[in-house]
Design a protein around this motif. Structure first.
Motif, short mmCIF file in Angstrom:
data_model
loop_
_atom_site.label_atom_id
_atom_site.label_comp_id
_atom_site.label_asym_id
_atom_site.label_seq_id
_atom_site.Cartn_x
_atom_site.Cartn_y
_atom_site.Cartn_z
N SER A 1 1.08 -1.33 -0.22
CA SER A 1 -0.50 0.16 0.08
C SER A 1 0.92 1.07 0.28
CB SER A 1 -0.92 0.36 0.84
OG SER A 1 -1.54 -0.95 1.36
N PHE A 2 2.17 0.77 0.74
CA PHE A 2 2.77 2.45 1.02
C PHE A 2 3.94 2.78 0.03
CE2 PHE A 2 1.70 2.14 5.80
CZ PHE A 2 1.35 3.61 5.54
N LEU A 3 3.69 1.63 -0.87
CA LEU A 3 4.69 1.62 -2.17
C LEU A 3 3.63 2.69 -3.46
CD1 LEU A 3 6.33 -1.68 -2.81
CD2 LEU A 3 7.98 0.56 -2.20
N GLY A 4 1.71 2.58 -3.39
CA GLY A 4 1.76 2.87 -4.04
C GLY A 4 1.26 3.95 -3.62
N VAL A 5 1.20 4.74 -2.22
CA VAL A 5 0.73 5.39 -1.78
C VAL A 5 2.29 7.37 -2.13
CG1 VAL A 5 1.03 7.62 0.32
CG2 VAL A 5 -0.69 5.28 -0.75
N ILE A 6 3.65 6.32 -2.27
CA ILE A 6 4.64 6.68 -2.71
C ILE A 6 4.86 7.24 -3.99
CG2 ILE A 6 7.58 6.21 -3.17
CD1 ILE A 6 6.94 5.07 -0.24
N ALA A 7 4.56 6.37 -5.05
CA ALA A 7 4.39 6.56 -6.41
C ALA A 7 3.18 7.70 -6.76
CB ALA A 7 3.90 5.08 -7.00
N VAL A 8 2.14 7.43 -5.65
CA VAL A 8 1.19 8.54 -6.43
C VAL A 8 1.77 10.18 -5.45
CG1 VAL A 8 -1.67 9.66 -5.19
CG2 VAL A 8 -1.06 7.28 -5.87
N ASP A 9 2.59 10.03 -4.88
CA ASP A 9 3.14 11.62 -4.22
C ASP A 9 4.09 11.59 -4.65
OD1 ASP A 9 3.51 13.65 -1.66
OD2 ASP A 9 5.41 12.16 -1.88
N ARG A 10 4.76 10.79 -5.65
CA ARG A 10 5.68 11.81 -6.18
C ARG A 10 4.87 11.53 -7.73
NH1 ARG A 10 11.43 7.95 -6.52
NH2 ARG A 10 11.63 8.15 -4.51
N TYR A 11 4.04 11.49 -7.88
CA TYR A 11 3.42 11.90 -9.14
C TYR A 11 3.09 13.28 -9.11
CZ TYR A 11 -0.01 11.97 -13.15
OH TYR A 11 -0.88 12.22 -14.39
N GLY B 1 -5.71 -9.32 -6.54
CA GLY B 1 -6.46 -8.85 -6.96
C GLY B 1 -6.27 -7.04 -6.56
N PHE B 2 -5.73 -7.16 -5.42
CA PHE B 2 -5.40 -5.93 -5.29
C PHE B 2 -3.12 -5.75 -5.14
CE2 PHE B 2 -2.35 -4.45 -1.05
CZ PHE B 2 -2.46 -3.53 -1.28
N PHE B 3 -2.77 -6.85 -5.53
CA PHE B 3 -1.35 -6.82 -6.26
C PHE B 3 -1.49 -6.47 -6.90
CE2 PHE B 3 1.82 -8.86 -8.40
CZ PHE B 3 3.34 -8.62 -8.43
N LEU B 4 -2.59 -6.68 -8.47
CA LEU B 4 -2.46 -7.07 -9.60
C LEU B 4 -3.04 -4.50 -9.99
CD1 LEU B 4 -3.73 -9.51 -11.39
CD2 LEU B 4 -1.78 -9.12 -11.81
N PHE B 5 -3.43 -4.52 -9.12
CA PHE B 5 -4.69 -3.08 -8.84
C PHE B 5 -2.26 -2.24 -8.71
CE2 PHE B 5 -5.53 0.80 -6.48
CZ PHE B 5 -5.99 1.22 -7.29
N MET B 6 -2.82 -2.39 -7.71
CA MET B 6 -0.75 -1.62 -7.27
C MET B 6 -0.44 -1.89 -8.44
SD MET B 6 -2.00 -0.37 -4.06
CE MET B 6 -0.36 0.61 -4.43
N LEU B 7 0.61 -3.19 -9.09
CA LEU B 7 1.53 -2.83 -10.13
C LEU B 7 0.42 -2.42 -10.96
CD1 LEU B 7 3.72 -4.69 -11.53
CD2 LEU B 7 2.31 -6.26 -11.94
N VAL B 8 -0.44 -2.10 -11.63
CA VAL B 8 -0.91 -1.13 -12.65
C VAL B 8 -0.88 0.30 -12.04
CG1 VAL B 8 -2.85 -0.95 -13.92
CG2 VAL B 8 -2.60 -3.05 -13.79
N LEU B 9 -1.54 0.43 -10.89
CA LEU B 9 -1.48 1.32 -10.45
C LEU B 9 0.35 2.64 -11.22
CD1 LEU B 9 -2.60 4.03 -8.69
CD2 LEU B 9 -1.85 3.40 -7.35
N MET B 10 1.84 1.98 -10.47
CA MET B 10 2.89 1.98 -9.87
C MET B 10 3.25 2.30 -12.04
SD MET B 10 4.31 0.59 -7.08
CE MET B 10 6.16 0.42 -7.30
N LEU B 11 2.41 1.00 -12.88
CA LEU B 11 3.09 0.87 -14.14
C LEU B 11 2.51 2.76 -15.04
CD1 LEU B 11 4.44 -0.66 -15.93
CD2 LEU B 11 2.26 -1.61 -16.30
N VAL B 12 1.70 2.70 -14.24
CA VAL B 12 0.68 3.72 -14.91
C VAL B 12 1.26 5.28 -15.18
CG1 VAL B 12 -1.30 5.16 -15.68
CG2 VAL B 12 -1.45 2.49 -15.75
N LEU B 13 1.63 5.59 -13.31
CA LEU B 13 1.88 6.47 -12.62
C LEU B 13 3.63 6.70 -13.39
CD1 LEU B 13 0.77 6.69 -9.55
CD2 LEU B 13 0.09 8.07 -11.10
N TYR B 14 4.67 5.78 -13.28
CA TYR B 14 5.93 5.53 -13.74
C TYR B 14 6.23 5.91 -15.11
CZ TYR B 14 7.17 4.74 -8.49
OH TYR B 14 7.01 4.86 -7.40
#
Length: 295
Positions: A112-122, A173-186
């Motif tokens: 979750s925090f890996l995803g939060v950090i990705a959103v914060d950097r975005y 599903g949660f893992f795939l969501f986080m993977l897609v989220l980070m992939l799109v943002l990065y």
């Protein structure tokens, strides 16, 4: 048991990988020390008291929990195996459930925090002028509290109903969501860095510092995604196979390497501070002060 069942299915390579307990202990202790230093440095330096570093601090705490829970489980099993610790089976099962809940909670919160950090950097890159109004301290605290609460509740449910395929599908599903989220943002941030490099080249000027900074940022984003996928991918692929083909010879052979997947997750806890924390000059300076006890 899985290892014995798969020997005939695929030959010698299906016997799994014998990973010494000392390696688990060494990596767990290394991760614990690294992340503990990150937390101490962020708490010490008031210049690091910002939402971005609070998220990094929470990630470090999550990675510490990954290490602590794995170390606790291993020590608990070793003490039982060698007869040093004697408990009734019901108490052993209860302790095992508690440790598994802690492990699951640390895994969910870390993702979750890996995803939060990705959103914060975005937000930092694309809404730089509005960042402080978007990511206020109150919103950051609410985000952190929500992640910890959701991780605790979801991990309790996951361990209670771990035999249900529906629960495993939710985790996958949660893992795939986080993977897609980070992939799109990065990818979006990587595209911005590439566009910046192209605009610099078109000016026919040699601004080496800017060019190096953009390239460094682009390479960092690539490393982040690569490490995330390599360290977490096999574990969640393991879960997918449990749901889709639990008795298939190939799948049962893959299951015998579960300890290797756990090692990769612990390695991720070791690598995270190097990527997210130690690249900050301010944080590195504070870490040197913490190590030398210059409080």
């Amino acid at each position: 048991n899985q290892s014995n069942a798969t020997v005939g299915a695929g030959g010698g390579w299906c016997q799994g990988l014998d990973i010494p307990n000392e390696l688990f202990l060494a990596l767990g202790l290394l991760s614990l020390v690294e992340n503990l230093l990150v937390v101490a440095a962020i708490l010490k330096n008031r210049n690091l008291h910002s939402p971005t570093y609070y998220f990094i601090c929470c990630l470090a705490v999550s990675d510490m929990l990954v290490s602590i829970s794995n170390l606790a489980e291993m020590l608990f099993m070793l003490l039982l195996e060698h007869g040093v610790l004697v408990m009734r089976p019901s108490i052993v099962r209860h302790m095992d459930s508690v440790i598994d809940t802690l492990i699951c909670s640390s895994v969910v919160s870390s993702l979750s925090f890996l995803g939060v950090i990705a959103v914060d950097r975005y937000i930092t890159i694309f809404y730089a002028l509005r960042y402080h109004s978007i990511m206020t301290l109150q919103r950051a605290v609410a985000t952190m509290a929500s992640v910890w609460l959701a991780s605790t509740v979801s991990s309790t449910v996951l361990i209670t109903y771990y035999r249900s395929n529906t629960i495993l599908l939710c985790l996958i599903g949660f893992f795939l969501f986080m993977l897609v989220l980070m992939l799109v943002l990065y990818i979006h941030m990587f595209a911005l860095a590439r566009q910046h490099l192209h605009s610099i080249s078109s000016q026919q000027k040699p601004p080496t510092a800017h060019r190096g900074g953009s390239l460094k940022g682009a390479v960092t984003l690539t490393i982040l995604l690569g490490v995330f996928f390599i360290c977490w991918g096999p574990f969640f692929f393991h879960l997918i196979l449990i749901v889709t083909c639990p008795t298939n010879p190939f799948c049962t052979c893959f299951f015998s390497y579960f300890n290797l997947f756990l090692i990769l997750i612990i390695c991720n806890s070791v690598i995270d501070p190097l990527i997210y924390a130690f690249r900050s000059q301010e944080l590195r300076r504070t870490l040197r002060e913490v190590v030398t006890c210059s409080w």
